[in-house]
Design a protein around this motif. Structure first.
Motif, mmCIF file in Angstrom:
data_model
loop_
_atom_site.group_PDB
_atom_site.id
_atom_site.type_symbol
_atom_site.label_atom_id
_atom_site.label_comp_id
_atom_site.label_asym_id
_atom_site.label_seq_id
_atom_site.Cartn_x
_atom_site.Cartn_y
_atom_site.Cartn_z
ATOM 1 N N ARG A 1 -17.125 -10.821 -0.764
ATOM 2 C CA ARG A 1 -16.459 -11.695 -1.729
ATOM 3 C C ARG A 1 -17.273 -12.962 -1.919
ATOM 4 N N CYS A 2 -17.502 -13.356 -3.178
ATOM 5 C CA CYS A 2 -18.275 -14.568 -3.441
ATOM 6 C C CYS A 2 -17.491 -15.808 -3.037
ATOM 7 N N ASP A 3 -16.192 -15.780 -3.275
ATOM 8 C CA ASP A 3 -15.362 -16.928 -2.935
ATOM 9 C C ASP A 3 -13.934 -16.435 -2.791
ATOM 10 N N GLN A 4 -13.053 -17.330 -2.380
ATOM 11 C CA GLN A 4 -11.659 -16.908 -2.206
ATOM 12 C C GLN A 4 -10.855 -17.113 -3.484
ATOM 13 N N GLY A 5 -11.404 -17.915 -4.402
ATOM 14 C CA GLY A 5 -10.650 -18.238 -5.610
ATOM 15 C C GLY A 5 -10.688 -17.137 -6.658
ATOM 16 N N SER A 6 -11.700 -16.293 -6.616
ATOM 17 C CA SER A 6 -11.803 -15.250 -7.631
ATOM 18 C C SER A 6 -11.983 -13.909 -6.942
ATOM 19 N N LEU A 7 -12.078 -12.862 -7.752
ATOM 20 C CA LEU A 7 -12.247 -11.527 -7.191
ATOM 21 C C LEU A 7 -13.714 -11.085 -7.256
ATOM 22 N N HIS B 1 -7.688 -9.961 1.157
ATOM 23 C CA HIS B 1 -7.920 -10.947 2.218
ATOM 24 C C HIS B 1 -9.300 -10.807 2.857
ATOM 25 N N ALA B 2 -9.915 -9.634 2.707
ATOM 26 C CA ALA B 2 -11.115 -9.373 3.498
ATOM 27 C C ALA B 2 -12.364 -9.971 2.852
ATOM 28 N N PRO B 3 -13.182 -10.699 3.629
ATOM 29 C CA PRO B 3 -14.413 -11.253 3.061
ATOM 30 C C PRO B 3 -15.511 -10.204 2.888
ATOM 31 N N LEU B 4 -15.467 -9.155 3.706
ATOM 32 C CA LEU B 4 -16.518 -8.140 3.677
ATOM 33 C C LEU B 4 -15.864 -6.779 3.435
ATOM 34 N N LEU B 5 -16.415 -6.047 2.469
ATOM 35 C CA LEU B 5 -15.749 -4.824 2.021
ATOM 36 C C LEU B 5 -16.720 -3.668 1.895
ATOM 37 N N LEU B 6 -16.158 -2.481 1.963
ATOM 38 C CA LEU B 6 -16.909 -1.303 1.541
ATOM 39 C C LEU B 6 -16.146 -0.720 0.362
ATOM 40 N N VAL B 7 -16.830 -0.490 -0.759
ATOM 41 C CA VAL B 7 -16.101 -0.010 -1.927
ATOM 42 C C VAL B 7 -16.437 1.458 -2.205
ATOM 43 N N GLY B 8 -15.411 2.234 -2.417
ATOM 44 C CA GLY B 8 -15.582 3.660 -2.655
ATOM 45 C C GLY B 8 -16.000 3.964 -4.074
ATOM 46 N N GLU B 9 -15.611 3.100 -5.017
ATOM 47 C CA GLU B 9 -15.929 3.358 -6.422
ATOM 48 C C GLU B 9 -16.435 2.103 -7.102
ATOM 49 N N ILE B 10 -17.510 2.239 -7.858
ATOM 50 C CA ILE B 10 -18.019 1.161 -8.704
ATOM 51 C C ILE B 10 -18.047 1.692 -10.123
ATOM 52 N N LEU C 1 -31.869 1.023 9.429
ATOM 53 C CA LEU C 1 -32.575 -0.103 8.843
ATOM 54 C C LEU C 1 -31.796 -0.612 7.637
ATOM 55 N N HIS C 2 -31.270 0.333 6.901
ATOM 56 C CA HIS C 2 -30.518 -0.043 5.723
ATOM 57 C C HIS C 2 -29.260 -0.812 6.101
ATOM 58 N N LEU C 3 -28.584 -0.344 7.115
ATOM 59 C CA LEU C 3 -27.380 -1.043 7.566
ATOM 60 C C LEU C 3 -27.726 -2.466 7.976
ATOM 61 N N ARG C 4 -28.854 -2.596 8.644
ATOM 62 C CA ARG C 4 -29.246 -3.937 9.053
ATOM 63 C C ARG C 4 -29.539 -4.802 7.847
ATOM 64 N N ARG C 5 -30.106 -4.199 6.833
ATOM 65 C CA ARG C 5 -30.389 -4.969 5.640
ATOM 66 C C ARG C 5 -29.105 -5.471 4.998
ATOM 67 N N CYS C 6 -28.107 -4.597 4.983
ATOM 68 C CA CYS C 6 -26.809 -5.022 4.467
ATOM 69 C C CYS C 6 -26.348 -6.241 5.237
ATOM 70 N N PHE C 7 -26.458 -6.119 6.512
ATOM 71 C CA PHE C 7 -26.020 -7.172 7.406
ATOM 72 C C PHE C 7 -26.761 -8.465 7.113
ATOM 73 N N LEU C 8 -28.066 -8.334 6.997
ATOM 74 C CA LEU C 8 -28.883 -9.519 6.743
ATOM 75 C C LEU C 8 -28.562 -10.135 5.394
ATOM 76 N N ASP C 9 -28.530 -9.283 4.400
ATOM 77 C CA ASP C 9 -28.275 -9.773 3.052
ATOM 78 C C ASP C 9 -26.995 -10.575 3.005
ATOM 79 N N LEU C 10 -25.999 -10.023 3.641
ATOM 80 C CA LEU C 10 -24.673 -10.580 3.453
ATOM 81 C C LEU C 10 -24.333 -11.678 4.437
ATOM 82 N N VAL C 11 -24.764 -11.536 5.649
ATOM 83 C CA VAL C 11 -24.345 -12.483 6.675
ATOM 84 C C VAL C 11 -25.304 -13.657 6.785
ATOM 85 N N LEU C 12 -26.570 -13.359 6.786
ATOM 86 C CA LEU C 12 -27.532 -14.446 6.992
ATOM 87 C C LEU C 12 -27.506 -15.455 5.855
#
Length: 843
Positions: A553-559, A579-588, A638-649
């Motif tokens: 989620r970019c922020d809590q004020g929007s979706l 409520h969740a800041p970090l998500l896995l989405v099944g459909e885009i 490696l990919h999972l770590r990249r997700c982690f890095l992208d999003l958390v760091l």
DNA sequence: GAGCACTGC
């Protein structure tokens, strides 16, 4: 419905059948060919041994045709005449004519590659060009090399026959005389109000003229979707000429009862406002007039971004022909098209076949199992786009279904046991590892049916549904499972299902599917007797199947959400995990918005814990020995770590090191397993400690040297014309802007995206980009060049968002109006920005 | 107005 003049066709068909192994027959839908041709072949002794298989695009049609032919021949259904669809197999060893859906035959081929008991395959309604039918045609043609006595007959209504004729050559063409009633076609004389008026208003204005020309019978109006249907019905209320008519909606989301109401004749003349469901699936007797909006929602898939699309588009000339034909089934009719004759000529002749516009991972895996290791080995009727094939290859590799050479692995064969997209099959195997297989079979099943809990507008239903979330729910799948379980406990009592808005029909079908997946899982030796699963078990299994669908989620004020690979979208309002800041989405899914642009909707979300990303261990992804030490498995990690890095760091890195610069470096250093944290700014060391523990999984990897060419520069200023790419490079500018086009962040690489990095030993290791990476930037830039206010990609207007970035890459301000941004907002802001961020050279 | 055409193993 008129009978096919089979007598006139008998002699030429019999003669051609003896001489050729492939034939082509064109006759309009409903001409009787589907029931008469198979019987003729059987009675004339043209298929002395083996089954005549008739391929149907729909289950209902397969059932009805078999029933009718059995009745005509006076035999029991399932004896000499039978059918097979996903849930039913009504045929036996003595069945000579078998109506099957296209997917069923594909499955049959996977277990019996020679189809030894099949004498002939009849491709009915081939002009609809569904993917399984297309694939089956190629497979059948290839099979003839081993079984030359196998006969193929392609039957179609409006297909451009020359293409198929060339593909099947030598193949004689049979064309019986048509027997349809004439339909007079009318067009608008002038384009509808500059194309600005909503389609329902244009329809309401045109209605009186059409009604005047149709003195009796019903009217069928084609609209692209449920919303447009609703607005059309409202607009027709204000049309005097329509008074006395009953106006009814017809679309796929209606209940079976409401659909029946639209189809069965009533006391008054009717106007039925329908989607494409009335173009092929549902036939309405007594229609004499057609009012055609010329629009349809068309599904697609963008392999570059890995995003599904569902957008309103003009229909083809062939589709318009098919829609008009609905007015002439019982008597001569009239069709009014809401576009001009001139516009008609500019429409595409045919609808793009499915194979040109969908995700190919599933069919590609089937092809590999059947011996076509490379997609170029396969004799495609029409080859799919290379980009879509590349994306599918990459996905199969990431799921470890294929090896580096693109050959199917034994894991891939295991995936293929399940009649599912490889992602969902992968979910089931991963679930067996994490101990949530029963839950996962139900999740997989509910993705294959109509929605069990469609979004509800009724406040009472919403409230009843709210009771399902009295206990916090970790995701949308979990919520559906909860409602489904409650309904099962009530034995699908109609009162209960209605109260929470649960579609019992869909739930029952999902029940059957889940049961079937469990049978397959058990026969594969997977453990099903597990205690109720935790959110962590399900979340980790989902991560294995959807490693490229992590969102934040970019922020809590929007979706608004950011996804990995520089994409973003908007979480569905109806999602249960706001409520969740970090998500896995099944459909885009990319959909039309109300301004003629698009928006990207993220749905079927599940809350993720960062630990699942950070601590996902190799054994969570292990399936069998051959993968335990396989580099491909590391790629997933490696990919999972990249997700982690992208999003958390990104939240943690400050000062001089930008995330865009640091992430690839960190990811590579991390993968090496020999990271020296002293080299890094203090702010990130707490994170490095966690990362080091990740690196410990792959001790045989060594620290690579960082290749400067991998550094990314944000396009921003280049895109809006302020600074050229060369300027950015020469003047060592920090990126000041980031531009989002639709779901994609547009970034530019200083050079081509790197494909390898170098180990200190001099050995090179590939960098694997999960789909849809790396972005093809040159093409993107060309698309954008010169487009100041309404950028378009592939003809579609993309919503444009510009972010002004602080040196730490966090947005200071965001705007969507490029013109006013550049004229007023930015000049007003510039002095303050310069003071606040002197490091930037603000243009 | 905010999920979203139609199918299929």
């Amino acid at each position: 419905m008129d009978a096919l003049p089979i007598g006139e066709l008998a002699a030429p068909l019999a003669a051609a059948w003896g001489a050729a192994s492939r034939l082509l027959l064109t006759a309009p839908t409903g001409s009787g060919k589907s029931t008469q041709i198979p019987q003729f072949l059987l009675d004339a002794g043209l298929a002395p041994a083996g089954q005549i298989v008739v391929l149907q695009p729909r289950r209902l049609a397969a059932r009805m045709l078999a029933r009718r032919v059995a009745r005509e021949r006076g035999v029991a259904l399932g004896s000499a005449v039978g059918y097979q669809v996903r849930d039913e197999h009504v045929a036996g060893p003595h069945t000579r004519i078998c109506y099957v859906t296209e997917g069923v035959l594909l499955r049959r081929l996977l277990s019996d590659p020679d189809l030894r008991d099949v004498a002939a395959i009849l491709f009915d309604e081939f002009h609809e060009r569904h993917l399984p039918g297309d694939l089956m045609l190629g497979l059948a043609r290839a099979l003839q090399a081993r079984r030359p006595e196998l006969k193929l007959l392609v039957m179609s209504a409006t297909l451009d026959v020359s293409g198929v004729a060339d593909y099947l050559a030598p193949a004689p063409l049979l064309q019986p005389a048509g027997r349809c009633h004439p339909v007079a076609i009318q067009y608008l004389e002038r384009a509808a109000a500059g194309g600005r008026a909503p389609i329902w208003e244009t329809a309401a204005r045109a209605l009186p003229a059409l009604l005047a020309g149709v003195p009796e019978g019903d009217l069928l109006v084609f609209m692209p979707g449920a919303y447009e249907i609703q607005r059309t019905i409202e607009a027709f209320r204000g049309v005097g000429a329509a008074r006395g008519f009953e106006v009814l909606p017809l679309h796929g989301r209606l209940s079976a009862a409401d659909q029946d109401r639209a189809v069965s004749p009533g006391a008054r003349r009717r106007i039925i406002v329908a989607t494409n469901i009335a173009e092929t699936s549902i036939t309405i007797a007594g229609v004499r007039g057609v009012l055609d909006s010329g629009l349809a929602r068309e599904a697609g898939f963008d392999p570059r971004r890995g995003i599904e699309t569902l957008l309103v588009a003009p229909i083809s000339r062939a589709a318009a022909e098919q829609r008009s034909g609905r007015a002439g089934r019982t008597a001569p009719g009239v069709a009014l098209r809401l576009w001009t004759a001139r516009e008609h000529e500019q429409r595409p002749a045919y609808t793009r076949p499915e194979i040109q516009r969908v995700d190919l991972a599933e069919p590609l895996l089937a092809l590999k199992a059947l011996g076509f290791a490379r997609s170029t080995d396969f004799p495609w009727f029409e080859p799919p786009p290379p980009a879509a094939l590349e994306q599918a290859e990459a996905l199969l590799r990431d799921l470890a279904a294929t090896d580096a050479a693109g050959r199917i692995t034994s894991l891939g064969r295991q995936l293929l046991r399940f009649p599912l997209h490889p992602r969902y099959a992968r979910l089931l195997l991963a679930a067996a590892e994490t101990g949530c297989l029963p839950e996962a079979t139900r999740i997989a099943a509910l993705t294959q049916t109509r929605p069990l809990l469609p979004p509800a507008r009724d406040p009472a239903v919403r409230e009843a549904r709210g009771a399902l979330t009295d206990e916090p729910v970790p995701g949308d799948y979990a919520l559906t499972l909860r409602g489904w379980a409650a309904a099962t406990a009530q034995r699908y009592a109609p009162a209960f299902c209605q109260a929470i808005g649960l579609q019992a029909e869909a739930a029952r079908e999902a029940d059957r599917l889940a049961a079937r997946f469990q049978v397959i899982a058990r026969s594969a030796g997977l453990a099903l007797d597990t205690p109720p699963a935790t959110a962590a078990q399900i979340g980790r299994a989902l991560l294995a199947a959807f490693p490229d669908r992590v969102a934040r989620r970019c922020d809590q004020g929007s979706l608004r959400c950011e996804l990995v690979h520089g994409r973003r979208g908007e979480l569905a309002r109806s999602s249960a995990v706001h409520h969740a800041p970090l998500l896995l989405v099944g459909e885009i899914t990319e959909l039309d918005d109300r301004h003629g642009g698009v928006r990207t909707l993220l749905s079927q979300a599940t809350a993720l814990e960062t630990e699942w990303l950070a601590e996902a261990r190799p054994d969570a992804l292990r399936d069998e020995k051959e993968y335990r030490y396989d580099p491909r498995q590391k790629r997933v990690l490696l990919h999972l770590r990249r997700c982690f890095l992208d999003l958390v760091l990104r939240d943690q890195i400050r000062q001089d090191v930008t995330a865009a610069e640091a992430a690839p470096v960190l990811a590579q250093a991390l993968a090496s397993g020999a990271l020296e944290s002293a080299q890094w700014p203090e702010a990130i060391t707490p994170w490095l400690a966690r990362l080091e523990s990740l690196a410990a999984w792959c001790p045989d990897w060594r620290l690579p040297t960082f290749d400067a060419s991998a550094r990314q520069t944000v396009l921003g200023a280049f895109c809006v014309g302020a600074v050229g790419a060369r300027d950015l490079k020469d003047r060592k500018l920090l990126p000041c802007f980031r531009v989002w086009l639709g779901a994609a962040a547009v970034t530019v690489l200083e050079r081509e995206a790197p494909t390898h990095f170098t180990l200190p030993s001099g050995r090179r290791r590939p960098i694997v980009y999960c789909p849809p990476q790396p972005p093809r930037l040159a093409a993107t830039i060309q698309d954008l060049d010169g487009l100041q206010t309404t950028p378009r990609i592939a003809g579609r207007r993309m919503p444009l968002t510009i972010e002004i970035l602080a040196p730490n890459q966090r947005p200071v301000q965001t705007t969507t109006d490029l013109d006013s941004f550049w004229r007023t907002a930015y000049p007003a802001l510039r002095p303050a920005l310069s003071r606040r961020y002197p490091k930037h050279r603000w243009p």
